[in-house]
Design a protein around this motif. Structure first.
Motif, PDB file in Angstrom:
ATOM      1  N   HIS A  48      23.199  31.210  27.426  1.00  0.00           N
ATOM      2  CA  HIS A  48      24.047  31.748  28.608  1.00  0.00           C
ATOM      3  C   HIS A  48      22.929  31.463  29.906  1.00  0.00           C
ATOM      4  O   HIS A  48      21.761  31.266  29.806  1.00  0.00           O
ATOM      5  CB  HIS A  48      24.494  33.032  28.507  1.00  0.00           C
ATOM      6  CG  HIS A  48      23.224  34.119  28.248  1.00  0.00           C
ATOM      7  ND1 HIS A  48      22.540  34.559  29.252  1.00  0.00           N
ATOM      8  CD2 HIS A  48      22.900  34.729  26.831  1.00  0.00           C
ATOM      9  CE1 HIS A  48      21.626  35.294  28.646  1.00  0.00           C
ATOM     10  NE2 HIS A  48      21.920  35.322  27.381  1.00  0.00           N
ATOM     11  N   CYS A  52      23.649  35.211  35.581  1.00  0.00           N
ATOM     12  CA  CYS A  52      24.944  35.684  35.437  1.00  0.00           C
ATOM     13  C   CYS A  52      25.368  36.086  33.973  1.00  0.00           C
ATOM     14  O   CYS A  52      26.747  36.431  33.627  1.00  0.00           O
ATOM     15  CB  CYS A  52      25.906  35.085  36.524  1.00  0.00           C
ATOM     16  SG  CYS A  52      26.413  33.540  35.721  1.00  0.00           S
ATOM     17  N   LEU A 210      32.791  40.960  32.270  1.00  0.00           N
ATOM     18  CA  LEU A 210      32.507  40.158  33.407  1.00  0.00           C
ATOM     19  C   LEU A 210      33.206  38.866  33.481  1.00  0.00           C
ATOM     20  O   LEU A 210      33.087  38.170  32.564  1.00  0.00           O
ATOM     21  CB  LEU A 210      30.987  40.157  33.594  1.00  0.00           C
ATOM     22  CG  LEU A 210      30.435  39.043  34.644  1.00  0.00           C
ATOM     23  CD1 LEU A 210      30.441  40.067  35.903  1.00  0.00           C
ATOM     24  CD2 LEU A 210      28.778  39.217  34.348  1.00  0.00           C
ATOM     25  N   ARG A 238      31.717  38.744  28.325  1.00  0.00           N
ATOM     26  CA  ARG A 238      31.462  37.672  29.584  1.00  0.00           C
ATOM     27  C   ARG A 238      32.630  36.404  28.988  1.00  0.00           C
ATOM     28  O   ARG A 238      32.437  35.866  28.065  1.00  0.00           O
ATOM     29  CB  ARG A 238      29.974  37.067  29.598  1.00  0.00           C
ATOM     30  CG  ARG A 238      29.819  36.113  30.799  1.00  0.00           C
ATOM     31  CD  ARG A 238      29.870  36.808  31.825  1.00  0.00           C
ATOM     32  NE  ARG A 238      29.252  36.327  33.263  1.00  0.00           N
ATOM     33  CZ  ARG A 238      30.339  35.238  33.892  1.00  0.00           C
ATOM     34  NH1 ARG A 238      31.453  35.198  33.755  1.00  0.00           N
ATOM     35  NH2 ARG A 238      29.503  34.662  34.783  1.00  0.00           N
TER      36      ARG A 238
END
Length: 244
Positions: A48, A52, A210, A238
Motif C-alpha cells: 500500500h 495514505c 478510509l 481501506r
C-alpha cells in the motif's frame, strides 16, 4: 452466612472458554471470536501507499495523489482492504447494530497496533473518534467510530476523548460522492470543543473505513491548525480507487 465465593478460589477460567467464530460459527479456543482459518483468509492489506495506505501493486510506493498533494496526517494504520468479508462485518456493525462484530474488528486492529508500536510507531497521546452528524446519530443510536475508539483505548491503555471533536454541520452522507464532492461536503463540518487542548499533542483519529480520505483530511487540518504536533489515522479498512 457467606454469600460470596472466597477471593482466593478460581471461579471461572475465561481463557479456557471455547467460543464460536463469528464468521464460520465453528468452535474456537482462540483469544478472539474468530478461528485461525478465517483470520488467515481475511483480506489483509499488504502492499500500500506509505502515506495514505491506498492498495498498491508493490510495497514501498507512494500513490500519485500523495505525491502531488501530501496529506497532513503522518501515517495511516489499517489492517484490511475493504473487501469480503470485512465489508460485510463493518456494514452489519455500522448499520445493523451487530456490536460483537465491531468489537472483534477493534480487537484485531488493536493487536495490529500493538505490533506497530513494538516496531517503533509512536504511541499517540489520545484517540479521537470522527464525530457523527447529529441527525444520523439520532437515527442510528450510536457512533461506530466512538465505539471503536473506546474499545481500542481500553485494549491499548490509551485515552479516548469523544468530546474534543464536534460535527457542527449535519452534512449529507458521504456514500456515493466522489473525492471532490466529499471535500466540498465537509467544508467547515468539524470544529473543536471550547477549551480543547491540542497544541503540542500527538493524536490519532479513529474511523471505520478510509475511502477518499476527505473526512480525515478535514479533521487533520483542523487539528494541525490548532497546534497538534502529529496526527495519525487508525481505521479498519481501506478502499481501492473507484476505477480499480
Amino acid at each position: 452466612m457467606r454469600c460470596q465465593p472466597y477471593s482466593t478460589r478460581q471461579v471461572y477460567i475465561w481463557l479456557k472458554n471455547k467460543q464460536s467464530c463469528l464468521l464460520c460459527d465453528e468452535s474456537t479456543d482462540a483469544l478472539f471470536a474468530i478461528c485461525a482459518g478465517c483470520e488467515t483468509d481475511l483480506p489483509w492489506l499488504r502492499d500500500h501507499c506509505e502515506r495514505c495506505a491506498l492498495p498498491m501493486p508493490m510495497s514501498g510506493l507512494t500513490c500519485g495523489q500523495c505525491r502531488r498533494q501530501p496529506p497532513l496526517f503522518s501515517e495511516v494504520v489499517v489492517p484490511w482492504r475493504y473487501d469480503f468479508p470485512i465489508d460485510s462485518l463493518i456494514t452489519r456493525f455500522k448499520h445493523e447494530g451487530k456490536w460483537p462484530m465491531g468489537r472483534l474488528l477493534a480487537e484485531l486492529l488493536g493487536e495490529a497496533l500493538q505490533h506497530r508500536f513494538a516496531e517503533g510507531l509512536p504511541r499517540p497521546d489520545c484517540l479521537l473518534p470522527v464525530p457523527l452528524a447529529s441527525k444520523r446519530l439520532r437515527k442510528r443510536g450510536y457512533n461506530q467510530a466512538e465505539m471503536l475508539a473506546r474499545w481500542l483505548g481500553k485494549q491499548l491503555d490509551l485515552l479516548s476523548d469523544d468530546r474534543l471533536l464536534l460535527r457542527v454541520l449535519d452534512t449529507a452522507s458521504q456514500q456515493g460522492l466522489d473525492a471532490k464532492a466529499r471535500q466540498i461536503n465537509l467544508r467547515k463540518a468539524f470544529a473543536l470543543a471550547v477549551g480543547a487542548q491540542i497544541k503540542g499533542r500527538h493524536v490519532a483519529v479513529v474511523d471505520d473505513v478510509l475511502t477518499t480520505g476527505a473526512t480525515v483530511d478535514a479533521v487533520t487540518r483542523l487539528l494541525i491548525e490548532a497546534g497538534a504536533r502529529r496526527v495519525d489515522v487508525y481505521c479498519l479498512a481501506r478502499t481501492p480507487k473507484p476505477q480499480d
